[in-house]
Scaffold this motif. Structure first.
Motif, mmCIF file in Angstrom:
data_model
loop_
_atom_site.group_PDB
_atom_site.id
_atom_site.type_symbol
_atom_site.label_atom_id
_atom_site.label_comp_id
_atom_site.label_asym_id
_atom_site.label_seq_id
_atom_site.Cartn_x
_atom_site.Cartn_y
_atom_site.Cartn_z
ATOM 1 N N GLY A 1 0.816 -1.203 0.000
ATOM 2 C CA GLY A 1 0.000 0.000 0.000
ATOM 3 C C GLY A 1 0.848 1.250 0.000
ATOM 4 O O GLY A 1 2.075 1.200 0.036
ATOM 5 N N HIS A 2 0.197 2.358 -0.062
ATOM 6 C CA HIS A 2 0.903 3.632 -0.014
ATOM 7 C C HIS A 2 1.291 3.944 1.422
ATOM 8 O O HIS A 2 0.584 3.605 2.360
ATOM 9 C CB HIS A 2 0.018 4.742 -0.567
ATOM 10 C CG HIS A 2 -0.310 4.566 -2.008
ATOM 11 N ND1 HIS A 2 0.614 4.766 -3.011
ATOM 12 C CD2 HIS A 2 -1.445 4.185 -2.628
ATOM 13 C CE1 HIS A 2 0.057 4.530 -4.171
ATOM 14 N NE2 HIS A 2 -1.196 4.168 -3.972
ATOM 15 N N SER A 3 2.399 4.603 1.571
ATOM 16 C CA SER A 3 2.845 5.027 2.894
ATOM 17 C C SER A 3 1.965 6.169 3.386
ATOM 18 O O SER A 3 1.505 6.996 2.604
ATOM 19 C CB SER A 3 4.300 5.497 2.847
ATOM 20 O OG SER A 3 5.133 4.443 2.457
ATOM 21 N N ALA B 1 11.808 10.472 3.195
ATOM 22 C CA ALA B 1 12.823 9.449 2.951
ATOM 23 C C ALA B 1 12.356 8.085 3.463
ATOM 24 O O ALA B 1 12.546 7.063 2.809
ATOM 25 C CB ALA B 1 14.134 9.841 3.612
ATOM 26 N N ARG B 2 11.723 8.072 4.619
ATOM 27 C CA ARG B 2 11.205 6.805 5.166
ATOM 28 C C ARG B 2 10.058 6.276 4.308
ATOM 29 O O ARG B 2 9.966 5.087 4.032
ATOM 30 C CB ARG B 2 10.733 6.990 6.609
ATOM 31 C CG ARG B 2 10.031 5.743 7.153
ATOM 32 C CD ARG B 2 9.918 5.756 8.658
ATOM 33 N NE ARG B 2 9.060 4.721 9.174
ATOM 34 C CZ ARG B 2 9.338 3.413 9.186
ATOM 35 N NH1 ARG B 2 10.483 2.984 8.704
ATOM 36 N NH2 ARG B 2 8.480 2.545 9.691
ATOM 37 N N ARG B 3 9.161 7.168 3.901
ATOM 38 C CA ARG B 3 8.023 6.740 3.083
ATOM 39 C C ARG B 3 8.471 6.150 1.761
ATOM 40 O O ARG B 3 7.864 5.211 1.253
ATOM 41 C CB ARG B 3 7.072 7.910 2.847
ATOM 42 C CG ARG B 3 6.307 8.292 4.106
ATOM 43 C CD ARG B 3 5.282 9.368 3.836
ATOM 44 N NE ARG B 3 5.932 10.672 3.803
ATOM 45 C CZ ARG B 3 5.826 11.557 2.814
ATOM 46 N NH1 ARG B 3 5.080 11.306 1.778
ATOM 47 N NH2 ARG B 3 6.463 12.701 2.885
ATOM 48 N N GLY C 1 4.586 1.545 2.096
ATOM 49 C CA GLY C 1 3.521 0.974 2.907
ATOM 50 C C GLY C 1 3.686 1.215 4.395
ATOM 51 O O GLY C 1 2.940 0.654 5.193
ATOM 52 N N CYS C 2 4.651 2.039 4.792
ATOM 53 C CA CYS C 2 4.852 2.273 6.227
ATOM 54 C C CYS C 2 3.682 3.077 6.787
ATOM 55 O O CYS C 2 3.105 3.922 6.111
ATOM 56 C CB CYS C 2 6.180 2.953 6.503
ATOM 57 S SG CYS C 2 6.299 4.633 5.912
ATOM 58 N N THR C 3 3.351 2.779 8.024
ATOM 59 C CA THR C 3 2.223 3.444 8.677
ATOM 60 C C THR C 3 2.631 4.125 9.968
ATOM 61 O O THR C 3 1.805 4.780 10.588
ATOM 62 C CB THR C 3 1.110 2.428 8.992
ATOM 63 O OG1 THR C 3 1.628 1.418 9.852
ATOM 64 C CG2 THR C 3 0.553 1.801 7.725
ATOM 65 N N GLN C 4 3.896 3.954 10.370
ATOM 66 C CA GLN C 4 4.365 4.535 11.623
ATOM 67 C C GLN C 4 5.697 5.233 11.415
ATOM 68 O O GLN C 4 6.473 4.869 10.536
ATOM 69 C CB GLN C 4 4.532 3.446 12.683
ATOM 70 C CG GLN C 4 3.216 2.804 13.068
ATOM 71 C CD GLN C 4 3.411 1.729 14.112
ATOM 72 O OE1 GLN C 4 4.403 1.025 14.108
ATOM 73 N NE2 GLN C 4 2.441 1.619 14.999
ATOM 74 N N CYS C 5 5.945 6.224 12.278
ATOM 75 C CA CYS C 5 7.234 6.902 12.247
ATOM 76 C C CYS C 5 8.311 5.952 12.786
ATOM 77 O O CYS C 5 8.003 4.890 13.313
ATOM 78 C CB CYS C 5 7.188 8.196 13.056
ATOM 79 S SG CYS C 5 6.907 7.957 14.819
ATOM 80 N N VAL C 6 9.552 6.354 12.661
ATOM 81 C CA VAL C 6 10.658 5.488 13.071
ATOM 82 C C VAL C 6 10.601 5.160 14.558
ATOM 83 O O VAL C 6 10.766 4.009 14.959
ATOM 84 C CB VAL C 6 12.019 6.142 12.712
ATOM 85 C CG1 VAL C 6 13.172 5.325 13.254
ATOM 86 C CG2 VAL C 6 12.146 6.309 11.216
ATOM 87 N N SER C 7 10.326 6.157 15.395
ATOM 88 C CA SER C 7 10.339 5.892 16.837
ATOM 89 C C SER C 7 9.189 4.967 17.253
ATOM 90 O O SER C 7 9.393 4.058 18.059
ATOM 91 C CB SER C 7 10.317 7.175 17.648
ATOM 92 O OG SER C 7 9.389 8.080 17.148
#
Length: 75
Positions: free
Chosen positions: A32-34, A48-50, A55-61
């Motif tokens: 999916g899309h971030s 950069a993370r996205r 498909g990321c749904t959370q921040c790094v921390s």
């Protein structure tokens, strides 16, 4: 004793189940899309993370905290 209506209902249900299974299989194979904002803390997710983690749904921390929690419970 089953009649023609029961047979028709069973046939329709089988086709619905097959269509749902195909849809779920296709959905899981395409990422999916971030999200723009973290679903846990509502902070913005850096571009950069996205781009790096599609498909990321959370921040790094928040993701790190979840992984630590998961590792703790896996023991």
């Amino acid at each position: 004793m089953s009649d023609i209506a029961d047979f028709a209902n069973d046939l329709v249900q089988e086709r619905i189940d097959a269509a749902l299974a195909a849809r779920n299989a296709a959905k899981s194979s395409t990422p999916g899309h971030s999200l723009m904002f973290c679903e846990s803390c509502d902070e913005s997710i850096p571009e950069a993370r996205r781009l790096a983690q599609v498909g990321c749904t959370q921040c790094v921390s928040c993701q790190s905290q979840n992984e630590k929690r998961g590792a703790h419970y896996a023991r």
